[in-house]
Design an enzyme around this catalytic site. Structure first.
Site, PDB file in Angstrom:
ATOM      1  N   GLN A  78      29.461  17.969  30.748  1.00 37.25           N
ATOM      2  CA  GLN A  78      29.180  18.625  29.476  1.00 37.25           C
ATOM      3  C   GLN A  78      29.971  17.959  28.350  1.00 37.25           C
ATOM      4  O   GLN A  78      31.095  18.343  28.041  1.00 37.25           O
ATOM      5  CB  GLN A  78      29.501  20.112  29.554  1.00 37.25           C
ATOM      6  N   PHE A  79      29.357  16.954  27.724  1.00 36.85           N
ATOM      7  CA  PHE A  79      30.012  16.219  26.638  1.00 36.85           C
ATOM      8  C   PHE A  79      30.291  17.118  25.442  1.00 36.85           C
ATOM      9  O   PHE A  79      31.181  16.826  24.637  1.00 36.85           O
ATOM     10  CB  PHE A  79      29.179  15.004  26.218  1.00 36.85           C
ATOM     11  N   THR A  80      29.590  18.238  25.325  1.00 35.32           N
ATOM     12  CA  THR A  80      29.786  19.114  24.171  1.00 35.32           C
ATOM     13  C   THR A  80      31.160  19.778  24.153  1.00 35.32           C
ATOM     14  O   THR A  80      31.544  20.370  23.141  1.00 35.32           O
ATOM     15  CB  THR A  80      28.688  20.198  24.096  1.00 35.32           C
TER      16      THR A  80
END
Length: 150
Positions: A78-80
């Site tokens: 999850q790069f967010t």
């Protein structure tokens, strides 16, 4: 490296209407990779995660680790988690590692968990995923390798 760790009764990931990963009791780990991350951060977070005592013992106290309960781990990239929301209304994700760095580190993270003898599942890197979970407790913990090294 950043992680949102949720103690779950069960969790799963669906991609294109197909379940690609699912677990029973254990941890759902939403994992973000930063541009400076590498093997030391993987080891640090995996070791902390494997021995994190947040599962209840017979007395109802959080004294057991995921290893103690022989739990499972579902890892979802999850790069967010590296979103910068300081300016405007649209987050910037420039603080996240590029996929060429992040994807192998997510795989290494999963392999390192499995090396502890835990059952590991995961999503598909870069895919649009639907994540379902039953948070047990609820127990949700934020982990950041920068904070662990202090």
């Amino acid at each position: 490296m950043r992680a949102v760790v949720q103690r779950v009764s069960r969790a799963s990931v669906v991609v294109d209407d197909q379940i690609v990963g699912s677990i029973g009791r254990g941890f759902l780990v939403l994992l973000g990779i930063g541009p400076e991350d590498g093997e030391p951060q993987v080891k640090q977070l995996v070791d902390k995660l494997a021995y994190l005592r947040v599962f209840e013992d017979d007395a109802g106290k959080m004294n057991l680790s995921v290893l103690d309960i022989q739990g499972e781990v579902l890892v979802v990239s999850q790069f967010t988690l590296y979103a910068d929301i300081r300016k405007g209304r649209r987050p910037s994700f420039t603080a996240a590692a590029p996929p060429s760095l992040a994807e192998p580190l997510v795989a290494r993270f999963k392999d390192s968990i499995a090396a502890h003898g835990l059952q590991v599942s995961g999503g598909i890197f870069g895919a649009h995923m639907e994540v379902s979970l039953v948070n047990d407790g609820p127990v949700t913990i934020l982990m950041d390798s920068d904070q662990l090294s202090r």
